[in-house]
Scaffold this active site. Structure first.
Site, PDB file in Angstrom:
ATOM      1  N   CYS A  94      -2.080   6.342   4.825  1.00  0.00           N
ATOM      2  CA  CYS A  94      -3.502   6.665   4.944  1.00  0.00           C
ATOM      3  C   CYS A  94      -3.851   7.091   6.367  1.00  0.00           C
ATOM      4  O   CYS A  94      -3.020   7.045   7.276  1.00  0.00           O
ATOM      5  CB  CYS A  94      -4.333   5.452   4.537  1.00  0.00           C
ATOM      6  SG  CYS A  94      -4.161   4.047   5.658  1.00  0.00           S
ATOM      7  N   CYS A 131       0.810  -1.221   0.000  1.00  0.00           N
ATOM      8  CA  CYS A 131       0.000   0.000   0.000  1.00  0.00           C
ATOM      9  C   CYS A 131       0.841   1.268   0.000  1.00  0.00           C
ATOM     10  O   CYS A 131       0.321   2.363  -0.172  1.00  0.00           O
ATOM     11  CB  CYS A 131      -0.950   0.014   1.192  1.00  0.00           C
ATOM     12  SG  CYS A 131      -0.099   0.141   2.774  1.00  0.00           S
ATOM     13  N   ASP A 156       2.546   2.519   2.582  1.00  0.00           N
ATOM     14  CA  ASP A 156       2.669   3.156   3.892  1.00  0.00           C
ATOM     15  C   ASP A 156       4.086   2.979   4.437  1.00  0.00           C
ATOM     16  O   ASP A 156       4.663   1.902   4.338  1.00  0.00           O
ATOM     17  CB  ASP A 156       1.686   2.549   4.902  1.00  0.00           C
ATOM     18  CG  ASP A 156       0.232   2.880   4.596  1.00  0.00           C
ATOM     19  OD1 ASP A 156      -0.009   3.761   3.762  1.00  0.00           O
ATOM     20  OD2 ASP A 156      -0.652   2.244   5.198  1.00  0.00           O
ATOM     21  N   CYS A 160      -2.217  -1.568   8.896  1.00  0.00           N
ATOM     22  CA  CYS A 160      -1.770  -0.320   9.535  1.00  0.00           C
ATOM     23  C   CYS A 160      -1.401  -0.560  10.999  1.00  0.00           C
ATOM     24  O   CYS A 160      -0.366  -0.075  11.470  1.00  0.00           O
ATOM     25  CB  CYS A 160      -2.863   0.744   9.430  1.00  0.00           C
ATOM     26  SG  CYS A 160      -3.279   1.183   7.733  1.00  0.00           S
TER      27      CYS A 160
END
Length: 160
Positions: free
Chosen positions: A94, A68, A70, A137
């Site tokens: 995000c 993603c 991150d 996350c």
């Protein structure tokens, strides 16, 4: 041509109003899709910043999720007794990644190195009510904590 100018002005102002309305709608939609804890930590993140990574009392964990994009940097400042006295983070990602980082820095302060290793991604995910698609996350936050502890332990082993 001059007859079209007032129409163009109305169209431009209507487009501006439409854009503002769309932005507001997107904000409200985001608030409905994310739990209030995510929104709170995203809009008012705690402990944003960084310490000098060369400070012998600072442990740095830098982790990323290639799927993603991150990237999370979490740093802890540790006293001579092995207790975390402060924490900072910088995250490129995000809202859920930023919120997970913020929560992690809040939770590690005041704890010993051994205690923070007991913080699990599932605890962070539960606190933030992260949906399954955002669990990576909270995993990044747990990995960043572990990496920061490993870094400070390595620094202290060399110092000893």
């Amino acid at each position: 041509m001059q007859r079209l100018l007032p129409f163009a002005a109305v169209a431009a102002s209507t487009s501006k109003v439409a854009a503002q309305s769309l932005h507001l709608f997107a904000q409200q939609l985001g608030r409905r899709l994310y739990h209030k804890n995510v929104v709170e930590h995203y809009e008012r993140p705690r402990n944003v910043g960084s310490f000098d990574k060369n400070d012998p009392d600072v442990g740095t964990g830098l982790v990323g999720a290639p799927a993603c994009g991150d990237v999370m940097k979490l740093q802890i400042k540790v006293d001579d007794q092995g207790n975390i006295v402060d924490a900072r983070f910088k995250t490129f990602g995000c809202g859920s990644a930023i919120a997970s980082s913020s929560v992690a820095t809040e939770w590690v302060k005041g704890k010993s190195l051994d205690e923070v290793l007991k913080i699990k991604n599932s605890d962070i995910a539960k606190h933030l009510s992260l949906p399954p698609v955002k669990l990576h996350c909270s995993m990044l936050a747990e990995d960043a904590i572990k990496a920061a502890v490993k870094d400070i332990q390595a620094k202290r082993a060399v110092k000893a």
